[in-house]
Design a protein around this motif. Structure first.
Motif, mmCIF file in Angstrom:
data_model
loop_
_atom_site.group_PDB
_atom_site.id
_atom_site.type_symbol
_atom_site.label_atom_id
_atom_site.label_comp_id
_atom_site.label_asym_id
_atom_site.label_seq_id
_atom_site.Cartn_x
_atom_site.Cartn_y
_atom_site.Cartn_z
ATOM 1 N N LYS A 18 0.553 -1.401 -0.093
ATOM 2 C CA LYS A 18 -0.108 0.055 0.266
ATOM 3 C C LYS A 18 1.205 1.256 -0.083
ATOM 4 C CE LYS A 18 -3.918 2.375 2.421
ATOM 5 N NZ LYS A 18 -4.945 2.303 2.838
ATOM 6 N N GLN A 22 -3.063 3.790 -2.474
ATOM 7 C CA GLN A 22 -3.568 2.570 -3.798
ATOM 8 C C GLN A 22 -2.481 1.653 -3.393
ATOM 9 O OE1 GLN A 22 -2.162 4.990 -6.971
ATOM 10 N NE2 GLN A 22 -3.472 4.715 -8.270
ATOM 11 N N TYR A 23 -2.768 0.137 -4.338
ATOM 12 C CA TYR A 23 -2.157 -0.955 -3.826
ATOM 13 C C TYR A 23 -0.903 -0.851 -5.064
ATOM 14 C CZ TYR A 23 -5.088 -1.672 0.049
ATOM 15 O OH TYR A 23 -5.532 -1.292 1.067
ATOM 16 N N ASP A 37 -6.412 0.982 -7.125
ATOM 17 C CA ASP A 37 -6.525 0.964 -5.883
ATOM 18 C C ASP A 37 -7.772 0.534 -4.933
ATOM 19 O OD1 ASP A 37 -7.036 3.755 -7.290
ATOM 20 O OD2 ASP A 37 -8.750 4.021 -8.288
ATOM 21 N N SER A 38 -7.566 -0.841 -5.200
ATOM 22 C CA SER A 38 -7.681 -1.812 -4.311
ATOM 23 C C SER A 38 -7.174 -3.178 -4.330
ATOM 24 C CB SER A 38 -8.916 -2.054 -4.237
ATOM 25 O OG SER A 38 -9.767 -3.325 -3.442
ATOM 26 N N VAL A 46 -1.035 -8.201 2.236
ATOM 27 C CA VAL A 46 -0.891 -6.902 2.185
ATOM 28 C C VAL A 46 -0.102 -6.593 2.517
ATOM 29 C CG1 VAL A 46 -1.490 -4.080 2.790
ATOM 30 C CG2 VAL A 46 -3.045 -5.840 1.667
ATOM 31 N N ASN A 48 3.417 -4.177 4.425
ATOM 32 C CA ASN A 48 3.274 -2.853 5.309
ATOM 33 C C ASN A 48 4.460 -2.459 5.926
ATOM 34 O OD1 ASN A 48 0.867 -1.749 5.228
ATOM 35 N ND2 ASN A 48 0.511 -3.073 7.266
#
Length: 176
Positions: A18, A22-23, A37-38, A46, A48
């Motif tokens: 992320k 955005q991703y 966007d997802s 995900v 981080n």
């Protein structure tokens, strides 16, 4: 020879980083496959805590922290090899000395530092599978220490019911 053989190796998404709103969808070599966007359409974790400085679709991401990017690549690769990609919700790399995996079941895996990822991933999978057979889905698996793995049961809920206001036991102090 009148035949031509073509071998195609499709890049498979294994993680989503992320960045702002955005991703960046990446494969196990950390090549950027898409910017979306997802990440909901993919069943991938995900990631981080990784700063990305350059994105070029089809090429490996660039970061201001090459070591952290390398650790991320090793983790995503081992998750993929061990069949844990779809079972992992979040890879937390914000603190490179305290890396964690949050599993979709609610289990937390503490990897610790970014060394011995192959061994740590194998231990985590073995313990996850064993606990899963016993119906245990929550708690913490700590594989951060040398040559050992520890399972800790989930802590009791931190939600505390508000207590009643205690009745005063002393006489009120008169005002002067």
């Amino acid at each position: 020879p009148n035949k031509l053989r073509i071998r195609v190796n499709e890049r498979i998404p294994v993680g989503a980083i992320k960045i702002s709103a955005q991703y960046i969808i990446v494969d196990k070599e950390c090549n950027a496959l898409a910017v979306l966007d997802s990440a909901a359409m993919y069943d991938i974790p995900v990631v981080n805590g990784v700063g990305v400085t350059s994105i070029e679709l089809g090429y490996q991401l660039r970061s201001d922290d090459a070591y952290k990017l390398s650790v991320m690549q090793h983790i995503l690769y081992e998750l993929s090899l061990n069949g844990l990609t779809e079972r992992t919700n979040v890879v937390e790399l914000s603190d490179i000395n305290s890396i964690t995996l949050q599993m979709k079941s609610g289990m937390l895996i503490e990897l610790g530092q970014g060394d011995r990822i192959k061994e740590k991933s194998a231990w985590a999978k073995a313990i996850l599978d064993t606990l899963g057979e016993e119906g245990i889905k929550k708690g913490t698996i700590d594989v951060s220490t040398e040559n050992s793995a520890i399972y800790r049961e989930p802590q009791a809920s931190q939600d505390v019911q508000p207590s009643k206001q205690p009745e005063p036991t002393a006489e009120p102090v008169p005002e002067e």
